[in-house]
Design a protein around this motif. Structure first.
Motif, PDB file in Angstrom:
ATOM      1  N   TRP A  63       0.801  -1.232   0.000  1.00  0.00           N
ATOM      2  CA  TRP A  63       0.000   0.000   0.000  1.00  0.00           C
ATOM      3  C   TRP A  63       0.829   1.275   0.000  1.00  0.00           C
ATOM      4  CZ3 TRP A  63      -4.954   0.755  -1.140  1.00  0.00           C
ATOM      5  CH2 TRP A  63      -5.724  -0.406  -1.304  1.00  0.00           C
ATOM      6  N   ILE A  64       2.148   1.156  -0.044  1.00  0.00           N
ATOM      7  CA  ILE A  64       2.975   2.374   0.045  1.00  0.00           C
ATOM      8  C   ILE A  64       2.664   3.325  -1.118  1.00  0.00           C
ATOM      9  CG2 ILE A  64       5.342   3.281  -0.128  1.00  0.00           C
ATOM     10  CD1 ILE A  64       6.235   0.890   1.610  1.00  0.00           C
ATOM     11  N   THR A  65       2.581   2.785  -2.323  1.00  0.00           N
ATOM     12  CA  THR A  65       2.359   3.679  -3.475  1.00  0.00           C
ATOM     13  C   THR A  65       0.928   4.222  -3.506  1.00  0.00           C
ATOM     14  OG1 THR A  65       1.775   1.766  -4.818  1.00  0.00           O
ATOM     15  CG2 THR A  65       4.062   2.548  -4.967  1.00  0.00           C
ATOM     16  N   ARG A  66       0.038   3.623  -2.714  1.00  0.00           N
ATOM     17  CA  ARG A  66      -1.363   4.049  -2.786  1.00  0.00           C
ATOM     18  C   ARG A  66      -1.848   4.687  -1.489  1.00  0.00           C
ATOM     19  NH1 ARG A  66      -3.937  -1.426  -4.471  1.00  0.00           N
ATOM     20  NH2 ARG A  66      -2.086  -2.215  -3.409  1.00  0.00           N
ATOM     21  N   ALA A  67      -0.898   5.039  -0.604  1.00  0.00           N
ATOM     22  CA  ALA A  67      -1.305   5.680   0.663  1.00  0.00           C
ATOM     23  C   ALA A  67      -2.059   6.975   0.328  1.00  0.00           C
ATOM     24  CB  ALA A  67      -0.070   5.975   1.501  1.00  0.00           C
ATOM     25  N   PRO A  68      -3.096   7.291   1.124  1.00  0.00           N
ATOM     26  CA  PRO A  68      -3.968   8.406   0.726  1.00  0.00           C
ATOM     27  C   PRO A  68      -3.391   9.799   0.955  1.00  0.00           C
ATOM     28  CG  PRO A  68      -4.769   7.364   2.741  1.00  0.00           C
ATOM     29  CD  PRO A  68      -3.631   6.536   2.258  1.00  0.00           C
ATOM     30  N   LEU A 124      -6.349  -6.135   1.136  1.00  0.00           N
ATOM     31  CA  LEU A 124      -7.247  -5.803   0.037  1.00  0.00           C
ATOM     32  C   LEU A 124      -7.599  -4.319  -0.055  1.00  0.00           C
ATOM     33  CD1 LEU A 124      -9.718  -8.833   0.353  1.00  0.00           C
ATOM     34  CD2 LEU A 124      -7.657  -8.642  -1.062  1.00  0.00           C
ATOM     35  N   THR A 125      -7.612  -3.635   1.089  1.00  0.00           N
ATOM     36  CA  THR A 125      -7.981  -2.207   1.069  1.00  0.00           C
ATOM     37  C   THR A 125      -7.012  -1.428   1.962  1.00  0.00           C
ATOM     38  OG1 THR A 125      -9.411  -2.188   3.038  1.00  0.00           O
ATOM     39  CG2 THR A 125     -10.437  -2.864   0.951  1.00  0.00           C
ATOM     40  N   TRP A 126      -7.093  -0.104   1.874  1.00  0.00           N
ATOM     41  CA  TRP A 126      -6.233   0.750   2.718  1.00  0.00           C
ATOM     42  C   TRP A 126      -6.490   0.478   4.206  1.00  0.00           C
ATOM     43  CZ3 TRP A 126      -2.037   3.231   3.435  1.00  0.00           C
ATOM     44  CH2 TRP A 126      -1.931   4.160   4.480  1.00  0.00           C
ATOM     45  N   ALA A 127      -7.737   0.153   4.556  1.00  0.00           N
ATOM     46  CA  ALA A 127      -8.055  -0.081   5.975  1.00  0.00           C
ATOM     47  C   ALA A 127      -7.269  -1.272   6.531  1.00  0.00           C
ATOM     48  CB  ALA A 127      -9.553  -0.328   6.150  1.00  0.00           C
ATOM     49  N   ALA A 189     -17.323   1.445   6.792  1.00  0.00           N
ATOM     50  CA  ALA A 189     -17.577   0.067   6.309  1.00  0.00           C
ATOM     51  C   ALA A 189     -16.258  -0.605   5.902  1.00  0.00           C
ATOM     52  CB  ALA A 189     -18.545   0.105   5.125  1.00  0.00           C
ATOM     53  N   MET A 190     -15.359   0.171   5.324  1.00  0.00           N
ATOM     54  CA  MET A 190     -14.059  -0.388   4.922  1.00  0.00           C
ATOM     55  C   MET A 190     -13.257  -0.813   6.165  1.00  0.00           C
ATOM     56  SD  MET A 190     -11.253   1.306   2.343  1.00  0.00           S
ATOM     57  CE  MET A 190     -10.832   2.722   3.311  1.00  0.00           C
ATOM     58  N   ALA A 191     -13.308   0.020   7.207  1.00  0.00           N
ATOM     59  CA  ALA A 191     -12.595  -0.324   8.452  1.00  0.00           C
ATOM     60  C   ALA A 191     -13.196  -1.586   9.066  1.00  0.00           C
ATOM     61  CB  ALA A 191     -12.664   0.842   9.438  1.00  0.00           C
ATOM     62  N   GLN A 192     -14.522  -1.659   9.089  1.00  0.00           N
ATOM     63  CA  GLN A 192     -15.188  -2.834   9.680  1.00  0.00           C
ATOM     64  C   GLN A 192     -14.846  -4.106   8.909  1.00  0.00           C
ATOM     65  OE1 GLN A 192     -17.183  -3.009  12.644  1.00  0.00           O
ATOM     66  NE2 GLN A 192     -16.544  -5.110  12.199  1.00  0.00           N
ATOM     67  N   ASP A 193     -14.829  -4.004   7.587  1.00  0.00           N
ATOM     68  CA  ASP A 193     -14.514  -5.161   6.750  1.00  0.00           C
ATOM     69  C   ASP A 193     -13.081  -5.649   7.024  1.00  0.00           C
ATOM     70  OD1 ASP A 193     -14.606  -6.928   4.323  1.00  0.00           O
ATOM     71  OD2 ASP A 193     -13.089  -5.487   3.644  1.00  0.00           O
ATOM     72  N   ALA A 194     -12.160  -4.702   7.205  1.00  0.00           N
ATOM     73  CA  ALA A 194     -10.767  -5.094   7.471  1.00  0.00           C
ATOM     74  C   ALA A 194     -10.688  -5.827   8.816  1.00  0.00           C
ATOM     75  CB  ALA A 194      -9.862  -3.863   7.462  1.00  0.00           C
ATOM     76  N   ILE A 195     -11.380  -5.306   9.821  1.00  0.00           N
ATOM     77  CA  ILE A 195     -11.357  -5.957  11.143  1.00  0.00           C
ATOM     78  C   ILE A 195     -11.983  -7.348  11.040  1.00  0.00           C
ATOM     79  CG2 ILE A 195     -12.293  -5.842  13.491  1.00  0.00           C
ATOM     80  CD1 ILE A 195     -11.950  -2.778  13.263  1.00  0.00           C
ATOM     81  N   ASP A 196     -13.059  -7.449  10.278  1.00  0.00           N
ATOM     82  CA  ASP A 196     -13.723  -8.763  10.126  1.00  0.00           C
ATOM     83  C   ASP A 196     -12.743  -9.792   9.548  1.00  0.00           C
ATOM     84  OD1 ASP A 196     -16.005  -7.585  11.037  1.00  0.00           O
ATOM     85  OD2 ASP A 196     -17.016  -7.476   9.085  1.00  0.00           O
ATOM     86  N   ARG A 197     -11.891  -9.346   8.613  1.00  0.00           N
ATOM     87  CA  ARG A 197     -10.984 -10.315   7.977  1.00  0.00           C
ATOM     88  C   ARG A 197      -9.733 -10.597   8.805  1.00  0.00           C
ATOM     89  NH1 ARG A 197      -8.961  -8.018   3.967  1.00  0.00           N
ATOM     90  NH2 ARG A 197     -10.147  -6.084   3.915  1.00  0.00           N
ATOM     91  N   TRP A 198      -9.277  -9.612   9.606  1.00  0.00           N
ATOM     92  CA  TRP A 198      -7.991  -9.805  10.307  1.00  0.00           C
ATOM     93  C   TRP A 198      -8.135 -10.339  11.728  1.00  0.00           C
ATOM     94  CZ3 TRP A 198      -3.314  -9.785   8.000  1.00  0.00           C
ATOM     95  CH2 TRP A 198      -3.264  -9.286   6.691  1.00  0.00           C
ATOM     96  N   GLY A 281       0.973 -24.431   3.874  1.00  0.00           N
ATOM     97  CA  GLY A 281       1.310 -23.700   2.642  1.00  0.00           C
ATOM     98  C   GLY A 281       0.099 -23.391   1.787  1.00  0.00           C
ATOM     99  N   ALA A 282      -1.102 -23.689   2.316  1.00  0.00           N
ATOM    100  CA  ALA A 282      -2.307 -23.520   1.501  1.00  0.00           C
ATOM    101  C   ALA A 282      -3.096 -22.260   1.859  1.00  0.00           C
ATOM    102  CB  ALA A 282      -3.194 -24.750   1.636  1.00  0.00           C
ATOM    103  N   GLY A 283      -2.432 -21.277   2.477  1.00  0.00           N
ATOM    104  CA  GLY A 283      -3.114 -20.008   2.764  1.00  0.00           C
ATOM    105  C   GLY A 283      -3.275 -19.199   1.481  1.00  0.00           C
ATOM    106  N   PRO A 284      -4.058 -18.105   1.556  1.00  0.00           N
ATOM    107  CA  PRO A 284      -4.325 -17.349   0.323  1.00  0.00           C
ATOM    108  C   PRO A 284      -3.066 -16.785  -0.353  1.00  0.00           C
ATOM    109  CG  PRO A 284      -5.520 -16.403   2.215  1.00  0.00           C
ATOM    110  CD  PRO A 284      -4.816 -17.613   2.711  1.00  0.00           C
ATOM    111  N   CYS A 285      -2.029 -16.475   0.422  1.00  0.00           N
ATOM    112  CA  CYS A 285      -0.857 -15.804  -0.208  1.00  0.00           C
ATOM    113  C   CYS A 285       0.473 -16.524   0.015  1.00  0.00           C
ATOM    114  CB  CYS A 285      -0.725 -14.384   0.330  1.00  0.00           C
ATOM    115  SG  CYS A 285      -2.139 -13.345  -0.028  1.00  0.00           S
ATOM    116  N   ASN A 286       0.461 -17.775   0.520  1.00  0.00           N
ATOM    117  CA  ASN A 286       1.751 -18.425   0.831  1.00  0.00           C
ATOM    118  C   ASN A 286       2.723 -18.388  -0.343  1.00  0.00           C
ATOM    119  OD1 ASN A 286      -0.260 -19.604   2.712  1.00  0.00           O
ATOM    120  ND2 ASN A 286       1.509 -20.682   3.528  1.00  0.00           N
ATOM    121  N   GLU A 287       2.221 -18.807  -1.502  1.00  0.00           N
ATOM    122  CA  GLU A 287       3.117 -18.924  -2.664  1.00  0.00           C
ATOM    123  C   GLU A 287       3.658 -17.566  -3.069  1.00  0.00           C
ATOM    124  OE1 GLU A 287       1.729 -21.027  -6.148  1.00  0.00           O
ATOM    125  OE2 GLU A 287       0.929 -22.578  -4.814  1.00  0.00           O
TER     126      GLU A 287
END
Ligand code: FAQ
Length: 326
Positions: A63-68, A124-127, A189-198, A281-287
């Motif tokens: 997210w460095i290049t897309r920081a707001p 997935l998002t800035w949040a 909503a973006m903040a809530q979604d990030a918390i839901d996933r993390w 090794g089967a997580g979404p981003c392992n590879e």
């Protein structure tokens, strides 16, 4: 408690001295004798920790290049650099145990040593930058503050500095989420979604439940770990619930409620099948994470070669000056 071969009187004396050091809550230092299994456990844990710090740079660097704003970008660059620095302290601490950094990196790249499960999830998002700071750095601090009292001196000392920096990271994440929570509906909503996933992956950072943790008992007896995985996970839950309330956001667990009798928050079941899959090794981003790390390492080869050539030249010059001085 330690080595099985204490029938040898010399080893028995060394083992006694080692155990006296632990009992007195003093630090074991690199020059001291230590049981092979204690050394191996430290190398395993410190290497895994170091690998986590450098792999952990990737999700946020995304997210460095897309920081707001410029302010947010400067903060994020500094944070990601801090994580690289933590990796350096930790590889340095591991080297005091007689292993070479290059070998540890090979083990990471070849999948022979682990890094934390948490870094196999996408940002997935800035949040997500805020959620990582608040929850991931928050979990890291909860786990690492007791490691400042780890029985192995170099690891304990590295942790003191790491924890100071992590607490800044945690606060910047919380402040970022607070700004979103006080923003527009879409930002909230973006903040809530990030918390839901993390949230749930953050709870998994503390490791398997105590009953299924093969290393905890011995590591606690050696005072490497000061608390069990479940104790630290509970501490983290208890810290986060009121913080989520202050943010005005919710943690995605309907079973979370204060238990008066235990003096702690109860929480719902953790999906350990997901944890095991990520470790396999089967997580979404392992590879992607490992591939990116191998690529960064290969692209950095010229820097390592140049640094080694520079060090050789300095050494030769010093040697020449010494000859002239004689
Ligand atoms: N992920 O018997 P236990 C950070 C493995 S730093 C992957 O309970 P132990 C900063 C474990 O290695 C985050 N593997 O093991 C940051 C063992 O595997 P093995 C890293 C895990 O060692 C923030 C097996 O499961 N922090 O986030 C995990 O007694 C933001 C059995 O487990 C540290 O490394 C896991 N979550 O306890 C950076 C802290 N959990 O070797 C960038 C130091 C367990 O038998 C951005 N480490 N495993 O094949 C520790 O405190 C401990 O090693 C534990 C695990 C608590 C992680």
């Amino acid at each position: 408690m330690t080595d099985p071969h204490t029938h040898d009187p010399h080893t028995a004396r060394l083992t006694e001295a080692f155990e006296r050091t632990l009992a007195a809550d003093e630090r074991v230092e690199p020059r001291d004798w230590m049981p092979d299994a204690y050394r191996a456990t430290l190398i395993r844990q410190i290497a895994q920790h170091a690998h986590s710090e450098i792999i952990g740079m990737q999700p946020e660097a995304n997210w460095i290049t897309r920081a707001p704003s410029l302010r947010r970008k400067a903060i994020l660059i500094a944070k990601v650099q801090d994580e690289a620095g933590h990796g350096l302290y930790l590889y340095g601490a591991a080297e005091t145990l007689g292993v070479a950094r290059a070998d540890l990196l090979d083990a990471l790249h070849e999948g022979r040593q682990r890094y934390s499960s948490i870094f196999n999830y996408p940002t997935l998002t800035w949040a997500d930058v805020g959620a990582i700071g608040w929850l991931v750095d928050g979990a890291a601090i909860t786990n690492q503050v007791p490691l400042c009292r780890c029985s192995y001196g170099p690891y304990a000392r590295a942790m003191v500095r790491v924890c100071k920096e992590e607490s800044f990271h945690q606060r910047q994440g919380y402040e970022l989420l607070l700004a979103l929570a006080r923003g527009t509906d879409a930002q909230r909503a973006m903040a809530q979604d990030a918390i839901d996933r993390w949230w749930w992956p953050s709870l998994m950072m503390f490791g398997p439940p105590d009953a299924e943790s093969p290393h905890t008992r011995q590591s606690m007896a050696w005072k490497i770990k000061r608390h069990s995985n479940d104790e630290l996970r509970q501490r983290f839950v208890d810290i986060c619930v009121p913080q989520a309330e202050s943010l005005g956001l919710t943690l995605p667990d309907p079973a979370l409620r204060w238990n008066e009798e235990r003096g702690h928050y109860d929480h719902g079941p953790i999906d350990w099948a997901e944890f095991k899959a990520v470790l396999r090794g089967a997580g979404p981003c392992n590879e992607q994470r490992l591939e990116q790390r191998r690529r960064a390492h290969a692209e950095g080869a010229w820097v390592r070669e140049a640094a080694a050539a520079h060090a050789d030249k300095q050494r030769e010059r010093r040697a020449e000056q010494e000859v002239v001085a004689v």
